[in-house]
Design a protein around this motif. Structure first.
Motif, PDB file in Angstrom:
ATOM      1  N   MET A  70       0.953  -1.318   0.041  1.00 49.51           N
ATOM      2  CA  MET A  70       0.003  -0.007  -0.006  1.00 49.51           C
ATOM      3  C   MET A  70       0.890   1.282  -0.003  1.00 49.51           C
ATOM      4  O   MET A  70       1.809   1.343   0.588  1.00 49.51           O
ATOM      5  N   LEU A  71       0.499   2.362  -0.624  1.00 49.70           N
ATOM      6  CA  LEU A  71       1.264   3.544  -0.645  1.00 49.70           C
ATOM      7  C   LEU A  71       0.743   4.522   0.013  1.00 49.70           C
ATOM      8  O   LEU A  71      -0.709   4.620   0.178  1.00 49.70           O
ATOM      9  N   ARG A  72       1.508   5.568   0.404  1.00 51.95           N
ATOM     10  CA  ARG A  72       0.958   6.653   1.621  1.00 51.95           C
ATOM     11  C   ARG A  72       1.821   7.683   0.887  1.00 51.95           C
ATOM     12  O   ARG A  72       2.992   7.492   0.576  1.00 51.95           O
ATOM     13  N   HIS A  73       1.349   8.920   1.007  1.00 47.67           N
ATOM     14  CA  HIS A  73       1.999  10.215   0.439  1.00 47.67           C
ATOM     15  C   HIS A  73       2.029  11.242   1.375  1.00 47.67           C
ATOM     16  O   HIS A  73       1.058  11.475   2.284  1.00 47.67           O
ATOM     17  N   THR A  74       3.107  12.016   1.524  1.00 44.93           N
ATOM     18  CA  THR A  74       3.207  13.022   2.476  1.00 44.93           C
ATOM     19  C   THR A  74       3.842  14.428   1.668  1.00 44.93           C
ATOM     20  O   THR A  74       3.956  14.151   0.496  1.00 44.93           O
ATOM     21  N   VAL A  75       3.763  15.689   2.173  1.00 51.53           N
ATOM     22  CA  VAL A  75       4.375  16.808   1.597  1.00 51.53           C
ATOM     23  C   VAL A  75       5.710  17.174   2.213  1.00 51.53           C
ATOM     24  O   VAL A  75       5.844  17.250   3.471  1.00 51.53           O
ATOM     25  N   GLN A  76       6.834  17.584   1.405  1.00 50.17           N
ATOM     26  CA  GLN A  76       7.818  18.279   1.761  1.00 50.17           C
ATOM     27  C   GLN A  76       7.987  19.525   1.011  1.00 50.17           C
ATOM     28  O   GLN A  76       7.218  19.593  -0.215  1.00 50.17           O
ATOM     29  N   PHE A  77       8.807  20.344   1.193  1.00 53.95           N
ATOM     30  CA  PHE A  77       8.981  21.493   0.634  1.00 53.95           C
ATOM     31  C   PHE A  77      10.535  21.689   0.267  1.00 53.95           C
ATOM     32  O   PHE A  77      11.265  21.730   0.895  1.00 53.95           O
ATOM     33  N   HIS A  78      10.759  21.948  -1.205  1.00 53.87           N
ATOM     34  CA  HIS A  78      12.138  21.768  -1.660  1.00 53.87           C
ATOM     35  C   HIS A  78      12.362  23.309  -2.652  1.00 53.87           C
ATOM     36  O   HIS A  78      11.363  23.567  -3.069  1.00 53.87           O
TER      37      HIS A  78
ATOM     38  N   PRO B 153       6.114  23.042  -2.638  1.00 52.72           N
ATOM     39  CA  PRO B 153       5.503  21.628  -2.075  1.00 52.72           C
ATOM     40  C   PRO B 153       5.874  20.468  -3.138  1.00 52.72           C
ATOM     41  O   PRO B 153       5.917  20.732  -4.337  1.00 52.72           O
ATOM     42  N   VAL B 154       6.428  19.389  -2.726  1.00 49.41           N
ATOM     43  CA  VAL B 154       6.521  18.138  -3.508  1.00 49.41           C
ATOM     44  C   VAL B 154       6.091  16.856  -2.742  1.00 49.41           C
ATOM     45  O   VAL B 154       5.761  17.051  -1.671  1.00 49.41           O
ATOM     46  N   GLN B 155       5.549  16.043  -3.438  1.00 46.79           N
ATOM     47  CA  GLN B 155       5.076  14.842  -2.901  1.00 46.79           C
ATOM     48  C   GLN B 155       5.916  13.877  -2.595  1.00 46.79           C
ATOM     49  O   GLN B 155       7.031  13.592  -3.498  1.00 46.79           O
ATOM     50  N   THR B 156       6.158  13.252  -1.157  1.00 48.85           N
ATOM     51  CA  THR B 156       6.895  12.131  -0.978  1.00 48.85           C
ATOM     52  C   THR B 156       6.053  11.061  -0.765  1.00 48.85           C
ATOM     53  O   THR B 156       4.791  11.128  -0.304  1.00 48.85           O
ATOM     54  N   SER B 157       6.782   9.825  -0.791  1.00 44.94           N
ATOM     55  CA  SER B 157       5.919   8.535  -0.702  1.00 44.94           C
ATOM     56  C   SER B 157       6.681   7.442   0.242  1.00 44.94           C
ATOM     57  O   SER B 157       7.819   7.246   0.157  1.00 44.94           O
TER      58      SER B 157
ATOM     59  N   GLY C  38      -6.949  13.868   0.620  1.00 49.63           N
ATOM     60  CA  GLY C  38      -6.681  15.015   1.475  1.00 49.63           C
ATOM     61  C   GLY C  38      -5.347  15.615   0.987  1.00 49.63           C
ATOM     62  O   GLY C  38      -5.215  16.903   0.881  1.00 49.63           O
ATOM     63  N   VAL C  39      -4.471  14.676   0.863  1.00 55.66           N
ATOM     64  CA  VAL C  39      -3.033  15.124   0.506  1.00 55.66           C
ATOM     65  C   VAL C  39      -3.178  15.743  -0.920  1.00 55.66           C
ATOM     66  O   VAL C  39      -2.545  16.827  -1.199  1.00 55.66           O
ATOM     67  N   ASP C  40      -3.771  15.218  -1.953  1.00 55.95           N
ATOM     68  CA  ASP C  40      -3.873  15.709  -3.092  1.00 55.95           C
ATOM     69  C   ASP C  40      -4.634  17.068  -2.999  1.00 55.95           C
ATOM     70  O   ASP C  40      -4.191  17.910  -3.964  1.00 55.95           O
ATOM     71  N   ALA C  41      -5.567  17.150  -2.376  1.00 57.16           N
ATOM     72  CA  ALA C  41      -6.252  18.609  -2.133  1.00 57.16           C
ATOM     73  C   ALA C  41      -5.469  19.644  -1.574  1.00 57.16           C
ATOM     74  O   ALA C  41      -5.412  20.914  -2.036  1.00 57.16           O
ATOM     75  N   TYR C  42      -4.569  19.140  -0.554  1.00 53.38           N
ATOM     76  CA  TYR C  42      -3.577  20.131  -0.129  1.00 53.38           C
ATOM     77  C   TYR C  42      -2.894  20.421  -0.773  1.00 53.38           C
ATOM     78  O   TYR C  42      -2.248  21.707  -0.913  1.00 53.38           O
ATOM     79  N   LEU C  43      -1.898  19.493  -1.685  1.00 51.76           N
ATOM     80  CA  LEU C  43      -0.944  19.969  -2.640  1.00 51.76           C
ATOM     81  C   LEU C  43      -1.622  21.045  -3.765  1.00 51.76           C
ATOM     82  O   LEU C  43      -0.944  21.814  -4.173  1.00 51.76           O
ATOM     83  N   GLN C  44      -2.821  20.477  -4.224  1.00 53.60           N
ATOM     84  CA  GLN C  44      -3.364  21.556  -4.975  1.00 53.60           C
ATOM     85  C   GLN C  44      -3.565  22.991  -4.468  1.00 53.60           C
ATOM     86  O   GLN C  44      -3.447  23.964  -5.064  1.00 53.60           O
TER      87      GLN C  44
END
Length: 425
Positions: A174-182, A376-380, A404-410
């Protein structure tokens, strides 16, 4: 020391071994395999992982029991990954406390769990070192098989590279995504070349030529805020020394550790890394570190440490000119308004621009970093749970969380700090 356990994997000529220490794996073979990866980082170097063990930072005493996994083909190292048995979830930065609590409420043991990660280091990059895609898939299979044989509750692969995540998905994890900042060193218009332009510089597309050049790319309010914050630090009489590699003296490392330790203690926790760990870094990987020391009235008052991708470029991906910097640690012995921003962002970004660094990764979390042009970039990560019912529940949770992560990134992408008439990407 007894030989590590081994068994055949997928194909009869591939042998899997589980080692009780990274010290049991040949450093040259490990680093050679790392250099073949598209997304290699210095934190996966044998020296870094060994220092975590020998310094007492990541050991069974601290809840990190090493179980390094390797695959061998006719005596050659075909694949490898760092594997730890965890008795808690500290130092991971992908939070599964709710999962552990649910297991506990139902009387099912969650710990120990298996973790493929670099301890205390939320830096995206290659986790599954492999000579090819087939070996990478066999490595995932071997890790999951070992977990089942050892009755381990779960397997977690954190902050992994895209090719690792794709392999895990193919293997049913299963995959999980979070957000970092680069931060990307990409100017919106062609820069003015330095007076002594090198072939490497000419190959760099639209790199910033100076910190002022970078500021000019930002929206007026962001540019004004950064100038104000830098002025407050300068008006407080604070100056900075920048030291790199072997120029960082033992006394400099000592001062840095005072700052680093104090930051953790102020938050009520002992530091993850020992002073011995940084002694090992100064001895075995000095070229990978850049230290910024803030001084006032001739006294050091704060410091920040960044790492760089100071190792041979990968054979298949990263170019020689694409140096990457990683924000790591900071601390202060005196309080000065905006000193954190200056030490952790503006000094490192200025250094990155001056040295043609391709990207600066700001670490875990921190939406405030967007105001400093870290985007913001997505990390997995990838996860396998042995218990079918819990696996089903977690999969449903991850689907909702992913939305929720997708909406947050948008929403973050709609709040660019750059001038609207330009597109730095």
């Amino acid at each position: 020391m007894p030989a590590p356990p081994e068994h055949a994997v997928a194909e009869s000529h591939i042998i899997a071994r589980v080692h009780a220490s990274v010290l049991d794996v040949d450093p040259q073979a490990w680093n050679a395999l790392l250099a073949q990866q598209v997304h290699a980082t210095p934190f996966m170097r044998h020296e870094y992982l060994a220092a975590l063990e020998t310094s007492g930072s990541a050991t069974p005493r601290t809840g990190w029991t090493p179980r390094f996994l390797t695959l061998w083909d006719a005596g050659a190292l075909a694949a490898a990954c760092p594997l730890y048995l965890k008795t808690h979830s500290y130092g991971e930065y992908v939070f599964d406390w709710a999962w552990a609590s649910a297991y506990e409420q139902h009387g099912v043991p969650y710990y120990p769990k298996a973790l493929v990660a670099v301890p205390f280091t939320p830096v995206p990059g290659s986790r599954l070192l492999a000579r090819d895609a087939t070996a990478r898939a066999q490595l995932v299979q071997a890790a999951r098989q070992w977990c089942m044989e050892e009755d381990i509750s779960s397997l977690h692969l954190l902050f992994a590279a895209d090719e690792d995540i794709a392999t895990c998905a193919d293997q049913g994890l299963m995959l999980r995504h979070t957000v970092q900042f680069h931060w990307q060193n990409t100017a919106p218009v062609a820069p003015v070349m330095p007076s002594e332009a090198t072939s490497e510089w000419l190959a760099m597309p639209n790199r910033f030529t100076s910190f002022d050049d970078f500021l000019a790319s930002l929206a007026q309010e962001k540019r004004k805020k950064i100038k104000q914050e830098r002025r407050r630090v300068a008006d407080a009489g604070v100056t900075f020394r920048c030291l790199q590699g072997k120029d960082i003296s033992t006394s400099d490392w000592d001062f840095f550790y005072r700052c680093y330790e104090r930051t953790y203690l102020e938050h009520g926790n002992p530091p993850y890394l020992t002073r011995t760990f940084f002694e090992d870094m100064a001895r075995t990987m000095p070229e990978a570190w850049v230290l910024f020391i803030a001084e006032r009235d001739g006294r050091p008052i704060a410091s920040s440490l960044i790492a760089t991708s100071a190792f041979p470029a990968s054979a298949t991906g990263q170019k020689d000119t694409e140096i990457i910097a990683y924000g790591r640690y900071w601390g202060a012995l005196e309080r000065v308004d905006c000193l954190h921003f200056e030490a952790c962002y503006y000094q490192p970004l200025q250094w990155c621009i001056e040295h043609g660094v391709h990207r600066f990764e700001g670490g875990a979390q921190g939406e405030h970093k967007m105001a400093r042009a870290l985007l913001p970039v997505q990390t997995s990560s990838a996860h396998w749970l042995a218990h079918p019912a819990f696996a089903d529940a977690v999969e449903r949770f991850l689907e909702r969380e992913g939305e929720g992560v997708d909406a947050y990134l948008q929403s973050l992408h709609e709040r660019t700090p750059f001038r609207k008439t330009q597109n730095p990407a």
